[in-house]
Design a protein around this motif. Structure first.
Motif, mmCIF file in Angstrom:
data_model
loop_
_atom_site.group_PDB
_atom_site.id
_atom_site.type_symbol
_atom_site.label_atom_id
_atom_site.label_comp_id
_atom_site.label_asym_id
_atom_site.label_seq_id
_atom_site.Cartn_x
_atom_site.Cartn_y
_atom_site.Cartn_z
ATOM 1 N N ALA A 14 -1.699 5.170 8.836
ATOM 2 C CA ALA A 14 -1.783 3.890 9.549
ATOM 3 C C ALA A 14 -1.737 2.686 8.613
ATOM 4 C CB ALA A 14 -3.072 3.850 10.367
ATOM 5 N N GLU A 15 -2.225 2.858 7.373
ATOM 6 C CA GLU A 15 -2.360 1.721 6.465
ATOM 7 C C GLU A 15 -1.228 1.569 5.459
ATOM 8 O OE1 GLU A 15 -6.213 1.430 4.582
ATOM 9 O OE2 GLU A 15 -7.182 2.443 6.276
ATOM 10 N N SER A 16 -0.426 2.598 5.249
ATOM 11 C CA SER A 16 0.537 2.584 4.150
ATOM 12 C C SER A 16 1.844 1.887 4.508
ATOM 13 C CB SER A 16 0.847 4.014 3.700
ATOM 14 O OG SER A 16 -0.303 4.631 3.173
ATOM 15 N N ASP A 17 2.336 1.101 3.558
ATOM 16 C CA ASP A 17 3.675 0.522 3.671
ATOM 17 C C ASP A 17 4.732 1.535 3.229
ATOM 18 O OD1 ASP A 17 2.903 -2.300 4.351
ATOM 19 O OD2 ASP A 17 1.907 -2.121 2.409
ATOM 20 N N ALA A 62 -8.283 8.870 1.181
ATOM 21 C CA ALA A 62 -8.291 8.469 2.591
ATOM 22 C C ALA A 62 -7.972 9.677 3.456
ATOM 23 C CB ALA A 62 -7.263 7.366 2.841
ATOM 24 N N ARG A 86 -1.590 -0.983 -4.155
ATOM 25 C CA ARG A 86 -2.811 -0.300 -3.688
ATOM 26 C C ARG A 86 -2.409 1.120 -3.342
ATOM 27 N NH1 ARG A 86 -4.867 -0.259 2.197
ATOM 28 N NH2 ARG A 86 -7.017 0.537 2.048
ATOM 29 N N ASP A 141 -5.728 7.793 8.481
ATOM 30 C CA ASP A 141 -5.946 6.445 7.959
ATOM 31 C C ASP A 141 -4.857 6.070 6.961
ATOM 32 O OD1 ASP A 141 -8.244 6.190 9.491
ATOM 33 O OD2 ASP A 141 -9.548 6.945 7.896
ATOM 34 N N LYS A 173 3.200 2.644 10.070
ATOM 35 C CA LYS A 173 3.352 1.210 10.302
ATOM 36 C C LYS A 173 4.805 0.882 10.636
ATOM 37 C CE LYS A 173 1.429 -1.750 7.494
ATOM 38 N NZ LYS A 173 0.924 -2.436 6.268
ATOM 39 N N THR A 202 0.856 -1.190 0.000
ATOM 40 C CA THR A 202 0.000 0.000 0.000
ATOM 41 C C THR A 202 0.886 1.233 0.000
ATOM 42 O OG1 THR A 202 -1.804 -1.102 1.184
ATOM 43 C CG2 THR A 202 -1.748 1.302 1.268
ATOM 44 N N SER A 246 7.772 0.569 7.866
ATOM 45 C CA SER A 246 7.359 1.246 6.630
ATOM 46 C C SER A 246 8.441 2.213 6.169
ATOM 47 C CB SER A 246 6.031 1.978 6.836
ATOM 48 O OG SER A 246 6.131 2.927 7.884
#
Length: 340
Positions: free
Chosen positions: A213-216, A206, A184, A210, A241, A161, A244
Motif C-alpha cells: 500500500a505504501e510503496s512507489d 513492514a 525510503r 502495508d 498505489k 518509497t 506505482s
C-alpha cells in the motif's frame, strides 16, 4: 562417467565460434577438465526427446534457470543412472527436488554466483521505469524528438518509497545499492533481519499488505516456492498505489500473467520490468512482450561475463567433489541424497 549439460545456444564470432562461457558449445569451459579424466561431456540446448535420450545413461546433469530444463517426475523416472543435478546459477525451482531425493539424486546450485549481477539489474530496471527511459530510447531509435512526451512520466527516484519483497542475498545487495539514492526502503521477508542489519541496509520491516500500500516501487527478490506462486495476483496488484512500478527479476510465476497485463492496460500501474518469465524461454506471443509500459529483458540478469566465470568455477568445484567421491560443498547443496 557421462555428464550432460543443458545450456543456451551461443552467439557467433567472425570465426563462427560461440563466445559465451555458459553455452552448449563451450559448456562452462569444463570439456578439457572432464575429458582429460576420461569422462564424456555432452552439451546441448535441446530440452525434448534428444535430451531424454542423452539422460538415459547420464550420471550428472548440469542445467540452468536461464535456459531451464523442467526436471519432473516423468523425466527423472527415465534417467535411471542420474546421481547429481547441478544448477549452473541460482534458483532450482525447475527441478522436482522431492522426487529427486526419493530417487537418490542430489541437487546443488552455485549459491551466490550471480547475486551481484541481479542486484545491479534490479537497480537498472527500477531507474528505467521511474525515469521513463524506454519511451525516450525508442524516440531516439525512431528519429523522433518529443521531449514533452518523454518527460511527462519521468520522475526522480529520490524520496520515493521502495518496497523489497524478500531480503536474502539479492535483496540485501539491492538495498545497499539503492541506499545512495536517498529513498525510503521497506522490506518484507519470512525472516526478519536484526536491527543492526536493518540499519546497515537502510531498510525498515513492514507487513506485506502495508508495504504494497505504501510503496512507489516494489522489487521482488524472493524465490518461487510454496506460497509465492502468483503472490502478486489480481487483488494484490490492485492494492498497489495507483501509478506505482513493479520490478521482478525473481521468477515470472510470482506475478499473475494476465492480471499484470490488465493492471498495465488500465493504467493502474505505471510500469513493469523484470527479466524472468513463465514459461522460459518465453514464446513469441507471450502477452508480456506487447503489454504497455514495460521494460522487460530476457532472463539474462544473472549471466554477466563475471557471473558466468563464478558459475563455471562453482560447477567445477561441485564436479570435482563428486568425481572424487567426496562430500559436496555444504553451502551449495539443496538435496543431499548421498546416503541413499
Amino acid at each position: 562417467m557421462k555428464i550432460v549439460a543443458v545450456l543456451f545456444p551461443g552467439s557467433r564470432a567472425d570465426d563462427g565460434r560461440s563466445q559465451e562461457l555458459a553455452t552448449a558449445e563451450n559448456v562452462l569451459g569444463l570439456r578439457p577438465f572432464l575429458e582429460d579424466q576420461g569422462h564424456e561431456l555432452v552439451g546441448t540446448s535441446d530440452t525434448g526427446a534428444e535430451l531424454d535420450a542423452e539422460l538415459s545413461d547420464a550420471e550428472v546433469l548440469i542445467t540452468t534457470p536461464f535456459w531451464p530444463l523442467y526436471l519432473d517426475e516423468k523425466r527423472i523416472e527415465k534417467a535411471k543412472k542420474l546421481k547429481l543435478v547441478v544448477t549452473a546459477g541460482v534458483g532450482s525451482d525447475h527441478i522436482d527436488e522431492d522426487t529427486a531425493e526419493r530417487h537418490g539424486i542430489s541437487v546443488a546450485e552455485v549459491t551466490g554466483s550471480n547475486v551481484v549481477s541481479v542486484a545491479e539489474h534490479n537497480v537498472m530496471q527500477i531507474l528505467a521505469l521511474v525515469r521513463n527511459m524506454i519511451p525516450a530510447y525508442q524516440q531516439a531509435v525512431q528519429g523522433r524528438w518529443d521531449v514533452a512526451e518523454a518527460v511527462r512520466d519521468a520522475h526522480d527516484l529520490e524520496n520515493k518509497t521502495v518496497g523489497l519483497v524478500g531480503l536474502g542475498a539479492i535483496g540485501a545487495r539491492t538495498a545497499l545499492r539503492l541506499k545512495g539514492f536517498d529513498v525510503r526502503m521497506l522490506y518484507y521477508a519470512n525472516h526478519r533481519r536484526s536491527p543492526a542489519e536493518e540499519a546497515t541496509l537502510g531498510v525498515k520491516y513492514a507487513r506485506l499488505d502495508d508495504l504494497v500500500a505504501e510503496s512507489d516501487v516494489i522489487c521482488l527478490a524472493l524465490p518461487l516456492m510454496e506460497g509465492s506462486k502468483a503472490l502478486f495476483g489480481r487483488d494484490r496488484l490492485a492494492a498497489m498505489k495507483p501509478g506505482s512500478w513493479l520490478v521482478n527479476t525473481a521468477r515470472g510465476a510470482i506475478v499473475d500473467t494476465d492480471a499484470l497485463v490488465e493492471a498495465l492496460n488500465s493504467g493502474h500501474l505505471a510500469g513493469y520490468a523484470g527479466d524472468t518469465w513463465y514459461p522460459q524461454p518465453a514464446p513469441a506471443d507471450h502477452p508480456w512482450r506487447t503489454m504497455p509500459r514495460h521494460a522487460m529483458t530476457i532472463h539474462c540478469s544473472g549471466m554477466t561475463v563475471e557471473a558466468q566465470e563464478r558459475i563455471a568455477a562453482g560447477v567445477k568445484e561441485l564436479l570435482s567433489a563428486h568425481l572424487a567421491g567426496e562430500p559436496l560443498p555444504a553451502d551449495y547443496v539443496l538435496v543431499d541424497a548421498s546416503s541413499h
